[in-house]
Write an enzyme that holds these catalytic residues in place. Structure first.
Site, short mmCIF file in Angstrom:
data_model
loop_
_atom_site.label_atom_id
_atom_site.label_comp_id
_atom_site.label_asym_id
_atom_site.label_seq_id
_atom_site.Cartn_x
_atom_site.Cartn_y
_atom_site.Cartn_z
N CYS A 157 0.86 -1.27 -0.09
CA CYS A 157 0.01 0.09 0.11
C CYS A 157 0.84 1.39 -0.04
CB CYS A 157 -0.85 -0.06 1.25
SG CYS A 157 -1.84 1.66 1.33
N ASP A 205 -0.41 -5.98 0.25
CA ASP A 205 -1.58 -6.30 -0.51
C ASP A 205 -1.47 -7.63 -0.98
OD1 ASP A 205 -3.51 -4.20 0.28
OD2 ASP A 205 -2.36 -2.97 -0.83
#
Length: 131
Positions: free
Chosen positions: A45, A52
Protein backbone atom coordinates in the site's frame (compact mmCIF):
# COMPACT_ATOMS: atom_id res chain seq x y z
CA UNK A 1 29.62 -21.57 0.91
CA UNK A 2 27.20 -19.88 3.26
CA UNK A 3 24.28 -17.93 1.85
CA UNK A 4 23.55 -14.73 3.74
CA UNK A 5 20.52 -12.49 3.73
CA UNK A 6 22.64 -9.78 2.07
CA UNK A 7 23.31 -11.74 -1.12
CA UNK A 8 20.95 -11.27 -4.00
CA UNK A 9 19.31 -14.62 -4.68
CA UNK A 10 18.97 -16.11 -8.19
CA UNK A 11 15.20 -15.58 -8.15
CA UNK A 12 15.63 -11.91 -7.26
CA UNK A 13 18.09 -11.53 -10.15
CA UNK A 14 15.64 -13.21 -12.53
CA UNK A 15 12.80 -10.92 -11.41
CA UNK A 16 14.97 -7.78 -11.73
CA UNK A 17 16.18 -8.72 -15.22
CA UNK A 18 12.77 -9.81 -16.48
CA UNK A 19 10.99 -8.50 -19.54
CA UNK A 20 7.59 -9.50 -20.83
CA UNK A 21 8.96 -11.83 -23.50
CA UNK A 22 6.73 -12.93 -26.34
CA UNK A 23 6.77 -15.46 -29.14
CA UNK A 24 4.94 -15.59 -32.47
CA UNK A 25 1.29 -16.59 -32.31
CA UNK A 26 1.16 -20.18 -33.62
CA UNK A 27 -2.31 -19.54 -35.10
CA UNK A 28 -2.43 -15.97 -36.43
CA UNK A 29 -5.78 -15.15 -37.98
CA UNK A 30 -7.62 -17.53 -35.64
CA UNK A 31 -9.31 -15.80 -32.73
CA UNK A 32 -8.88 -17.65 -29.44
CA UNK A 33 -8.66 -16.67 -25.78
CA UNK A 34 -5.77 -17.23 -23.42
CA UNK A 35 -6.67 -17.24 -19.70
CA UNK A 36 -3.91 -16.71 -17.16
CA UNK A 37 -4.42 -16.79 -13.39
CA UNK A 38 -1.70 -15.43 -11.11
CA UNK A 39 -2.78 -16.23 -7.52
CA UNK A 40 0.29 -14.91 -5.67
CA UNK A 41 0.35 -11.20 -6.59
CA UNK A 42 1.68 -8.93 -3.85
CA UNK A 43 2.46 -5.25 -3.60
CA UNK A 44 2.55 -2.65 -0.83
CA UNK A 45 0.00 0.00 0.00
CA UNK A 46 1.51 3.37 -0.98
CA UNK A 47 -0.04 5.01 2.10
CA UNK A 48 0.47 2.50 4.91
CA UNK A 49 3.18 0.20 3.59
CA UNK A 50 1.03 -2.81 4.51
CA UNK A 51 1.21 -5.70 2.08
CA UNK A 52 -1.64 -6.30 -0.33
CA UNK A 53 -2.37 -9.72 -1.80
CA UNK A 54 -4.40 -10.47 -4.89
CA UNK A 55 -5.18 -12.91 -7.63
CA UNK A 56 -4.64 -11.40 -11.06
CA UNK A 57 -6.73 -12.72 -13.95
CA UNK A 58 -5.64 -11.98 -17.51
CA UNK A 59 -7.79 -13.02 -20.45
CA UNK A 60 -6.63 -11.99 -23.89
CA UNK A 61 -7.02 -12.65 -27.58
CA UNK A 62 -3.55 -12.61 -29.15
CA UNK A 63 -2.82 -10.95 -32.45
CA UNK A 64 0.71 -11.58 -33.74
CA UNK A 65 2.39 -12.27 -30.37
CA UNK A 66 1.76 -14.44 -27.31
CA UNK A 67 3.21 -13.67 -23.87
CA UNK A 68 5.58 -16.28 -22.44
CA UNK A 69 4.16 -17.65 -19.16
CA UNK A 70 7.45 -17.66 -17.26
CA UNK A 71 7.96 -14.02 -18.24
CA UNK A 72 4.52 -12.97 -16.96
CA UNK A 73 5.18 -14.82 -13.70
CA UNK A 74 8.48 -13.00 -13.15
CA UNK A 75 6.93 -9.69 -14.21
CA UNK A 76 4.12 -10.05 -11.66
CA UNK A 77 6.62 -11.02 -8.95
CA UNK A 78 8.35 -7.69 -9.61
CA UNK A 79 5.47 -5.90 -7.86
CA UNK A 80 6.27 -7.50 -4.49
CA UNK A 81 8.19 -4.54 -3.07
CA UNK A 82 6.47 -1.76 -5.01
CA UNK A 83 4.34 0.84 -3.26
CA UNK A 84 1.38 1.00 -5.63
CA UNK A 85 -2.39 1.27 -5.30
CA UNK A 86 -4.77 -1.43 -6.44
CA UNK A 87 -6.05 0.79 -9.22
CA UNK A 88 -2.64 1.84 -10.48
CA UNK A 89 -1.21 -1.69 -10.39
CA UNK A 90 -3.94 -3.08 -12.66
CA UNK A 91 -3.65 -0.12 -15.04
CA UNK A 92 0.15 -0.51 -15.16
CA UNK A 93 -0.12 -4.24 -15.82
CA UNK A 94 -2.47 -3.45 -18.72
CA UNK A 95 -0.13 -0.81 -20.17
CA UNK A 96 2.87 -3.13 -20.00
CA UNK A 97 0.91 -6.07 -21.40
CA UNK A 98 -0.30 -4.05 -24.39
CA UNK A 99 3.22 -2.73 -25.02
CA UNK A 100 4.62 -6.28 -24.97
CA UNK A 101 2.18 -8.20 -27.17
CA UNK A 102 -0.35 -5.76 -28.70
CA UNK A 103 -3.35 -8.10 -28.24
CA UNK A 104 -6.65 -7.84 -30.09
CA UNK A 105 -8.48 -7.72 -26.74
CA UNK A 106 -7.47 -8.06 -23.12
CA UNK A 107 -9.24 -8.01 -19.78
CA UNK A 108 -7.27 -7.78 -16.55
CA UNK A 109 -8.86 -8.18 -13.14
CA UNK A 110 -7.23 -7.83 -9.74
CA UNK A 111 -9.15 -9.56 -6.96
CA UNK A 112 -7.53 -8.25 -3.76
CA UNK A 113 -7.78 -10.07 -0.45
CA UNK A 114 -9.89 -8.22 2.11
CA UNK A 115 -7.99 -5.92 4.45
CA UNK A 116 -9.68 -3.92 7.19
CA UNK A 117 -13.09 -5.30 6.18
CA UNK A 118 -12.70 -3.99 2.59
CA UNK A 119 -12.60 -6.26 -0.44
CA UNK A 120 -11.47 -4.63 -3.71
CA UNK A 121 -11.70 -5.84 -7.30
CA UNK A 122 -10.29 -3.72 -10.10
CA UNK A 123 -11.14 -4.70 -13.67
CA UNK A 124 -10.05 -3.11 -16.93
CA UNK A 125 -10.76 -3.94 -20.56
CA UNK A 126 -8.92 -2.99 -23.75
CA UNK A 127 -9.69 -3.57 -27.39
CA UNK A 128 -7.26 -2.75 -30.18
CA UNK A 129 -8.58 0.02 -32.42
CA UNK A 130 -9.50 -1.14 -35.91
CA UNK A 131 -7.09 0.39 -38.40
Amino acid sequence: MTVTDQEEKYGERAIAANQLNTFPNPRPGREYKVNITLPEFTCKCPFSGYPDFATIYITYVPDELVVELKAIKLYINGYRDRYISHEESINQILDDFIAACDPIRVQIKGDYNPRGNVHTMVEINYEKPIA
